[in-house]
Scaffold this active site. Structure first.
Site, mmCIF file in Angstrom:
data_model
loop_
_atom_site.group_PDB
_atom_site.id
_atom_site.type_symbol
_atom_site.label_atom_id
_atom_site.label_comp_id
_atom_site.label_asym_id
_atom_site.label_seq_id
_atom_site.Cartn_x
_atom_site.Cartn_y
_atom_site.Cartn_z
ATOM 1 N N ARG A 1 -16.100 -12.409 14.204
ATOM 2 C CA ARG A 1 -15.633 -13.788 14.319
ATOM 3 C C ARG A 1 -14.164 -13.885 13.936
ATOM 4 O O ARG A 1 -13.701 -13.197 13.042
ATOM 5 C CB ARG A 1 -16.467 -14.695 13.394
ATOM 6 C CG ARG A 1 -17.640 -15.336 14.100
ATOM 7 C CD ARG A 1 -18.607 -16.015 13.176
ATOM 8 N NE ARG A 1 -18.035 -16.952 12.223
ATOM 9 C CZ ARG A 1 -18.765 -17.714 11.410
ATOM 10 N NH1 ARG A 1 -20.085 -17.655 11.470
ATOM 11 N NH2 ARG A 1 -18.201 -18.529 10.557
ATOM 12 N N ARG B 1 -20.894 -30.743 4.566
ATOM 13 C CA ARG B 1 -19.921 -29.911 3.866
ATOM 14 C C ARG B 1 -19.016 -30.716 2.965
ATOM 15 O O ARG B 1 -18.141 -30.145 2.332
ATOM 16 C CB ARG B 1 -19.043 -29.214 4.895
ATOM 17 C CG ARG B 1 -19.588 -27.875 5.324
ATOM 18 C CD ARG B 1 -18.671 -27.369 6.416
ATOM 19 N NE ARG B 1 -18.393 -25.975 6.264
ATOM 20 C CZ ARG B 1 -19.088 -25.016 6.862
ATOM 21 N NH1 ARG B 1 -20.129 -25.309 7.586
ATOM 22 N NH2 ARG B 1 -18.745 -23.763 6.707
ATOM 23 N N ARG C 1 -11.793 -20.148 3.309
ATOM 24 C CA ARG C 1 -13.085 -20.825 3.503
ATOM 25 C C ARG C 1 -13.825 -20.981 2.173
ATOM 26 O O ARG C 1 -14.468 -22.002 1.924
ATOM 27 C CB ARG C 1 -13.945 -20.060 4.523
ATOM 28 C CG ARG C 1 -13.409 -20.217 5.952
ATOM 29 C CD ARG C 1 -13.896 -19.106 6.863
ATOM 30 N NE ARG C 1 -15.317 -19.084 7.025
ATOM 31 C CZ ARG C 1 -16.013 -17.993 7.386
ATOM 32 N NH1 ARG C 1 -15.368 -16.852 7.631
ATOM 33 N NH2 ARG C 1 -17.302 -18.054 7.511
ATOM 34 N N ARG D 1 -19.352 -8.554 8.777
ATOM 35 C CA ARG D 1 -20.305 -9.159 9.712
ATOM 36 C C ARG D 1 -19.915 -8.867 11.148
ATOM 37 O O ARG D 1 -18.745 -8.903 11.520
ATOM 38 C CB ARG D 1 -20.372 -10.665 9.511
ATOM 39 C CG ARG D 1 -21.189 -11.366 10.605
ATOM 40 C CD ARG D 1 -21.475 -12.805 10.292
ATOM 41 N NE ARG D 1 -20.298 -13.567 9.991
ATOM 42 C CZ ARG D 1 -20.328 -14.794 9.472
ATOM 43 N NH1 ARG D 1 -21.473 -15.369 9.196
ATOM 44 N NH2 ARG D 1 -19.204 -15.435 9.227
ATOM 45 N N LYS E 1 -27.034 -18.325 5.446
ATOM 46 C CA LYS E 1 -27.647 -19.516 6.051
ATOM 47 C C LYS E 1 -28.108 -19.222 7.473
ATOM 48 O O LYS E 1 -29.219 -19.577 7.862
ATOM 49 C CB LYS E 1 -26.651 -20.697 6.069
ATOM 50 C CG LYS E 1 -26.124 -21.067 4.691
ATOM 51 C CD LYS E 1 -25.138 -22.241 4.739
ATOM 52 C CE LYS E 1 -23.862 -21.965 5.513
ATOM 53 N NZ LYS E 1 -22.978 -20.966 4.887
HETATM 54 P P1 AP5 Z 1 -24.799 -15.155 7.574
HETATM 55 O O1 AP5 Z 1 -26.274 -15.414 7.630
HETATM 56 O O2 AP5 Z 1 -24.056 -15.065 8.851
HETATM 57 O O3 AP5 Z 1 -24.100 -16.205 6.562
HETATM 58 P P2 AP5 Z 1 -23.790 -17.744 6.741
HETATM 59 O O4 AP5 Z 1 -24.161 -18.407 5.446
HETATM 60 O O5 AP5 Z 1 -24.393 -18.289 7.986
HETATM 61 O O6 AP5 Z 1 -22.210 -17.659 6.820
HETATM 62 P P3 AP5 Z 1 -21.179 -18.383 7.796
HETATM 63 O O7 AP5 Z 1 -19.912 -17.612 7.700
HETATM 64 O O8 AP5 Z 1 -21.757 -18.596 9.144
HETATM 65 O O9 AP5 Z 1 -21.014 -19.749 7.049
HETATM 66 P P4 AP5 Z 1 -19.892 -20.752 7.197
HETATM 67 O O10 AP5 Z 1 -20.516 -21.906 6.503
HETATM 68 O O11 AP5 Z 1 -18.574 -20.334 6.691
HETATM 69 O O12 AP5 Z 1 -19.625 -20.815 8.766
HETATM 70 P P5 AP5 Z 1 -19.986 -21.889 9.878
HETATM 71 O O13 AP5 Z 1 -20.214 -21.171 11.132
HETATM 72 O O14 AP5 Z 1 -21.021 -22.832 9.375
HETATM 73 O O15 AP5 Z 1 -24.579 -13.794 6.725
HETATM 74 C C1 AP5 Z 1 -23.290 -13.241 6.571
HETATM 75 C C2 AP5 Z 1 -23.351 -11.704 6.680
HETATM 76 O O16 AP5 Z 1 -24.088 -11.201 5.561
HETATM 77 C C3 AP5 Z 1 -24.078 -11.181 7.932
HETATM 78 O O17 AP5 Z 1 -23.413 -10.023 8.351
HETATM 79 C C4 AP5 Z 1 -25.497 -10.851 7.451
HETATM 80 O O18 AP5 Z 1 -26.048 -9.777 8.180
HETATM 81 C C5 AP5 Z 1 -25.258 -10.467 5.994
HETATM 82 N N1 AP5 Z 1 -26.334 -10.895 5.100
HETATM 83 C C6 AP5 Z 1 -27.061 -12.057 5.171
HETATM 84 N N2 AP5 Z 1 -27.947 -12.116 4.149
HETATM 85 C C7 AP5 Z 1 -27.758 -10.977 3.407
HETATM 86 C C8 AP5 Z 1 -28.370 -10.463 2.217
HETATM 87 N N3 AP5 Z 1 -29.342 -11.145 1.575
HETATM 88 N N4 AP5 Z 1 -27.925 -9.263 1.750
HETATM 89 C C9 AP5 Z 1 -26.924 -8.574 2.398
HETATM 90 N N5 AP5 Z 1 -26.323 -9.017 3.531
HETATM 91 C C10 AP5 Z 1 -26.727 -10.201 4.032
HETATM 92 O O19 AP5 Z 1 -18.598 -22.726 9.975
HETATM 93 C C11 AP5 Z 1 -17.443 -22.152 10.511
HETATM 94 C C12 AP5 Z 1 -16.321 -23.179 10.550
HETATM 95 O O20 AP5 Z 1 -16.706 -24.299 11.378
HETATM 96 C C13 AP5 Z 1 -15.922 -23.813 9.221
HETATM 97 O O21 AP5 Z 1 -15.002 -23.008 8.500
HETATM 98 C C14 AP5 Z 1 -15.318 -25.143 9.695
HETATM 99 O O22 AP5 Z 1 -14.008 -24.943 10.211
HETATM 100 C C15 AP5 Z 1 -16.208 -25.524 10.854
HETATM 101 N N6 AP5 Z 1 -17.370 -26.363 10.439
HETATM 102 C C16 AP5 Z 1 -18.675 -26.025 10.512
HETATM 103 N N7 AP5 Z 1 -19.458 -26.997 10.025
HETATM 104 C C17 AP5 Z 1 -18.628 -27.995 9.633
HETATM 105 C C18 AP5 Z 1 -18.837 -29.259 9.017
HETATM 106 N N8 AP5 Z 1 -20.066 -29.717 8.723
HETATM 107 N N9 AP5 Z 1 -17.739 -30.020 8.738
HETATM 108 C C19 AP5 Z 1 -16.497 -29.592 9.031
HETATM 109 N N10 AP5 Z 1 -16.235 -28.395 9.609
HETATM 110 C C20 AP5 Z 1 -17.277 -27.606 9.908
HETATM 111 MG MG MG Z 2 -23.608 -19.071 9.817
#
Ligand code: AP5
Ligand code: MG
Length: 214
Positions: free
Chosen positions: A158, A91, A169, A125, A16
């Site tokens: 992270r 979410r 997660r 990552r 994402k």
């Molecule tokens: P990346 O693009 O970083 O993936 P992502 O989908 O953004 O993953 P996140 O870990 O950021 O998602 P998340 O939803 O768990 O975390 P968030 O920060 O939102 O890609 C991942 C890796 O793969 C990278 O190294 C990239 O280079 C590689 N990659 C990408 N595409 C690829 C491909 N096609 N092929 C190969 N490699 C690839 O949330 C974190 C925390 O915040 C949550 O756990 C929660 O505690 C809190 N939080 C956030 N939003 C909310 C909400 N709405 N409600 C409640 N709590 C929340």
């Molecule tokens: Mg992300």
């Protein structure tokens, strides 16, 4: 043509953040990401405690905290006439219902990726501490180990990218967020994208979904 309003759905590590950067560059939309906003305010005191306690355990931060972040970011985007890409929100179904009250969407896309691949991506990552650019030790390595190609900043892991927290997660995603995917599927306008393709191939499919909606 006004800028698109895009929602990206997908499990942790689905890409994402990576694809949001492409959308920002190509369409000039605002990147609205609850994850980054919470990471920048991890120790903010709220009546529900600090975001840090939830995030480091891989649990969801309580709805009132994230709803407020999104409401403020979307009204700022609307005031400046910008579109947006929403990454990491909604979410759970309550968040999806709240979102439906405050905005409409042009595109909702879901990146489908298997659990084994997700664990591999999350534990490998590395993120720039200064500009936030994503790297991966195997799939997107920087030219120089530990150094950001974009700005020379330090690459860090992270806190929630350990295998144990990443698995929690994924469990939280299945329990709370898969019903959100069904919520948009039932509305009949969810673009399902094979998120296991290369980043460029995923981008091609995502761009087609955005163009089709305009
Ligand atoms: P990346 O693009 O970083 O993936 P992502 O989908 O953004 O993953 P996140 O870990 O950021 O998602 P998340 O939803 O768990 O975390 P968030 O920060 O939102 O890609 C991942 C890796 O793969 C990278 O190294 C990239 O280079 C590689 N990659 C990408 N595409 C690829 C491909 N096609 N092929 C190969 N490699 C690839 O949330 C974190 C925390 O915040 C949550 O756990 C929660 O505690 C809190 N939080 C956030 N939003 C909310 C909400 N709405 N409600 C409640 N709590 C929340
Ligand atoms: Mg992300």
């Amino acid at each position: 043509m006004s800028q698109p309003k895009i929602l990206l759905l997908g499990p942790p590590g689905a890409g994402k953040g990576t694809q949001s950067a492409n959308l920002v560059e190509t369409y000039g939309v605002e990147h609205v990401t609850t994850g980054d906003a919470l990471r920048a305010n991890k120790d903010m005191e709220t009546e529900h405690g600090t975001p840090r306690e939830y995030m480091e355990a891989g649990e969801l931060v309580p709805d009132p905290v994230v709803n407020e972040i999104v409401q403020a970011a979307l009204s700022e985007a609307a005031d400046s006439g910008s579109g947006f890409v929403l990454d990491g929100y909604p979410r759970n179904v309550d968040q999806a219902e709240y979102l439906a009250e405050i905005t409409d969407l042009d595109v909702a896309a879901y990146f489908d990726v298997s659990d084994d691949e997700l664990i591999d991506r999350l534990t490998g990552r590395r993120v720039c501490d200064d500009c936030g650019t994503n790297f991966h030790v195997k799939y997107a390595p920087p030219e120089e180990e530990g150094v950001c190609d974009e700005c020379g900043g330090e690459l860090i892991q992270r806190d929630d990218d350990t295998e144990e927290t990443a698995r929690e997660r994924l469990r939280v995603f299945e329990e709370n967020t898969l019903p959100v995917v069904e919520f948009y599927d039932d509305e009949g306008d969810l673009a399902r994208i094979d998120g296991e393709q290369s980043p460029d191939e995923v981008w091609e499919d995502l761009q087609s979904a955005v163009e089709d909606a305009q």
